[in-house]
Design a protein around this motif. Structure first.
Motif, PDB file in Angstrom:
ATOM      1  N   LEU A  15      55.998  50.469  11.925  1.00  0.00           N
ATOM      2  CA  LEU A  15      55.702  50.756  13.324  1.00  0.00           C
ATOM      3  C   LEU A  15      57.028  50.913  14.056  1.00  0.00           C
ATOM      4  N   LEU A  16      57.239  52.072  14.654  1.00  0.00           N
ATOM      5  CA  LEU A  16      58.518  52.353  15.300  1.00  0.00           C
ATOM      6  C   LEU A  16      58.308  53.108  16.602  1.00  0.00           C
ATOM      7  N   ASP A  17      59.243  52.905  17.517  1.00  0.00           N
ATOM      8  CA  ASP A  17      59.221  53.698  18.742  1.00  0.00           C
ATOM      9  C   ASP A  17      60.550  54.431  18.900  1.00  0.00           C
ATOM     10  N   SER A  18      60.497  55.548  19.608  1.00  0.00           N
ATOM     11  CA  SER A  18      61.699  56.304  19.931  1.00  0.00           C
ATOM     12  C   SER A  18      61.377  57.190  21.124  1.00  0.00           C
ATOM     13  N   SER A  19      62.309  58.068  21.468  1.00  0.00           N
ATOM     14  CA  SER A  19      62.136  58.943  22.627  1.00  0.00           C
ATOM     15  C   SER A  19      62.665  60.331  22.320  1.00  0.00           C
ATOM     16  N   ASP A  20      62.045  61.322  22.931  1.00  0.00           N
ATOM     17  CA  ASP A  20      62.565  62.689  22.899  1.00  0.00           C
ATOM     18  C   ASP A  20      63.441  62.848  24.135  1.00  0.00           C
ATOM     19  N   SER A  45      71.329  63.144   9.887  1.00  0.00           N
ATOM     20  CA  SER A  45      71.609  63.373   8.461  1.00  0.00           C
ATOM     21  C   SER A  45      71.436  62.100   7.630  1.00  0.00           C
ATOM     22  N   GLN A  46      71.501  60.929   8.286  1.00  0.00           N
ATOM     23  CA  GLN A  46      71.347  59.654   7.585  1.00  0.00           C
ATOM     24  C   GLN A  46      69.908  59.143   7.584  1.00  0.00           C
ATOM     25  N   LEU A  47      69.028  59.837   8.303  1.00  0.00           N
ATOM     26  CA  LEU A  47      67.641  59.381   8.406  1.00  0.00           C
ATOM     27  C   LEU A  47      66.913  59.389   7.058  1.00  0.00           C
ATOM     28  N   PRO A  48      67.075  60.424   6.209  1.00  0.00           N
ATOM     29  CA  PRO A  48      66.375  60.384   4.911  1.00  0.00           C
ATOM     30  C   PRO A  48      66.736  59.158   4.077  1.00  0.00           C
ATOM     31  N   LEU A  83      60.722  63.533  13.540  1.00  0.00           N
ATOM     32  CA  LEU A  83      60.364  62.379  12.717  1.00  0.00           C
ATOM     33  C   LEU A  83      59.291  62.757  11.701  1.00  0.00           C
ATOM     34  N   LEU A  84      58.297  63.500  12.148  1.00  0.00           N
ATOM     35  CA  LEU A  84      57.207  63.935  11.265  1.00  0.00           C
ATOM     36  C   LEU A  84      57.753  64.738  10.091  1.00  0.00           C
ATOM     37  N   THR A  85      58.654  65.660  10.376  1.00  0.00           N
ATOM     38  CA  THR A  85      59.235  66.500   9.330  1.00  0.00           C
ATOM     39  C   THR A  85      59.990  65.670   8.296  1.00  0.00           C
TER      40      THR A  85
END
Length: 228
Positions: free
Chosen positions: A146-151, A126-129, A200-202
């Motif tokens: 440039l960022l990395d993350s994981s599902d 909820s804080q991402l926007p 993330l795309l959304t």
């Protein structure tokens, strides 16, 4: 404390972590001082793609900064840990800022780096926007994040129908709570976010970012690039 001990040659133990996801784990101190050749492919690619004025958010001991600085880029390391910034300076990083990125304003950069899951800083989906909107104010025309993350859906039990058993105490399965301990010192419990690429795309599109998948790792991780 851990970074300072390791840098001073007083390495006797690693950082212990406890999370709401997988219980107890260890964060090895040597990994926090890795050079380019020891970095995972995702980090190496992010550094290759970095250009112009660079802000490394959550710079830690300065590994990415030192590599980019040696390549001649104009880099600034940002971390809210005074101890981490001190180590960066001792290792030769020329420009640093000690603050929380969410409080940082003023300059614009051609590249923002959010590596080691730096996109997790908001803690909650909820804080991402709000976080993305803030980063938007820090990138120059034609700049990039440039960022990395994981599902981390793979860490939950899968049923026969292909669905996953996700606890109902979070709004999104990538919301995790962590606590770190080094020697006899415990840090506070904090929220940390892992975000799958489609989510993330959304969220990026809602903030008018273009979102590009650059590299997919072997462990459900990925490198993404956001541009305006």
């Amino acid at each position: 404390m851990a970074l300072q001990d390791y840098y001073a040659g007083n390495y006797t133990e690693d950082i212990s972590t406890t999370s709401s996801l997988d219980g107890n784990d260890v964060l090895p101190l040597p990994y926090l001082f890795r050079d380019f050749g020891q970095m995972p492919r995702i980090e190496q690619e992010a550094l290759r793609l970095s250009r112009g004025r660079v802000l490394d958010i959550g710079c830690g001991a300065g590994n990415h900064l030192l590599y980019l600085q040696e390549k001649g880029l104009d880099v600034i390391g940002l971390d809210q840990s005074k101890g981490a910034i001190d180590i960066c300076q001792k290792r030769g990083v020329k420009h640093t800022v000690c603050t929380d990125i969410r409080n940082y304003t003023g300059k614009r950069f051609d590249t923002l780096l959010l590596l080691m899951n730096g996109i997790g800083i908001p803690g909650k989906l909820s804080q991402l926007p709000k976080f993305l909107a803030h980063l938007k104010q820090l990138i120059s025309v034609n700049g990039q994040i440039l960022l990395d993350s994981s599902d981390i859906i793979y860490m939950f039990d899968e049923d026969q129908d292909g669905g996953y058993w996700v606890p109902g105490n979070t709004d999104y399965y990538g919301e995790v709570q962590f606590q770190m301990q080094y020697k006899n010192k415990k840090g506070p419990i904090f929220d940390w976010l892992y975000v799958d690429f489609n989510t993330l795309l959304t969220y990026a599109k809602k903030e008018n970012f273009n979102c590009e998948l650059i590299v997919e790792g072997k462990h459900f991780d990925y490198l993404a690039r956001l541009t305006l």
